[in-house]
Design an enzyme around this catalytic site. Structure first.
Site: not given
Length: 196
Positions: A92, A12
């Site tokens: 990622e 986040n």
């Protein structure tokens, strides 16, 4: 001289949004990019993979997917040979293997293409991901993106929770999930939640 960059943070912190903004900036100037994300994270899959990389604020883009056996240097090199790439962006990046991180370094060093990697530094136990460990060791530039704990301090840890919101301390290192499975916390609140 092209560089290997590692933008890291807890969950986040806006890593995907920052990647997509960088991609937009390159494309706006007529420069070609190549986007990658982990095959293990299929939350954005669909619509012809147009949402392979998707941020919480609604930005999205298509991307190639890498698995443990993907030859990034070979795949990027083949595309670059057809039409020059100005940048490679990897979301990622914690899921890259150590060998793939070195391939990213080769893309920068041998092909002269900047590689911008975005990912988590640590897992839900506070341990480094193998890909992140190598990135922290060899990247030319390290940039920490900031998330905020509920107490207002910098969130640097990722707490995995179960369906009831209880802290999880065991399980596989890679388990995909969003706000329903992970909470970004400062080290103090992470330690308290884990009973340390």
């Amino acid at each position: 001289m092209a560089k290997l960059y590692f933008y890291y943070a807890s969950m986040n912190a806006g890593k995907s949004a920052t990647l997509l903004q960088a991609n937009f900036n390159y494309n706006e100037r007529g420069m070609r990019t190549m986007l990658w994300t982990a095959a293990i994270d299929d939350r954005g899959a669909g619509e012809g993979d147009a949402h392979a990389i998707e941020s919480r604020i609604g930005l999205h883009a298509g991307a190639h997917r890498f698995a443990a056996g993907t030859d990034l240097f070979g795949r990027v090199g083949a595309v670059h040979a057809e039409a020059a790439l100005s940048c490679v962006l990897v979301d990622e990046a914690q899921f890259l293997t150590p060998a793939q991180v070195w391939q990213c370094a080769d893309i920068a060093d041998k092909a002269g293409i900047p590689v911008l990697c975005y990912g988590l530094r640590t897992d839900f136990r506070g341990e480094l991901f193998p890909g992140s460990a190598v990135l922290l060791g060899i990247a030319d530039t390290l940039v920490e993106l900031k998330a905020v704990c509920h107490c207002g301090r910098k969130a640097s840890m990722n707490l995995r929770v179960d369906a009831r919101g209880n802290a999880v301390s065991e399980g596989p290192q890679a388990e995909i999930g969003g706000n329903d499975r992970y909470i970004a916390l400062c080290r103090r609140h992470f330690s308290e939640a884990m009973g340390r």
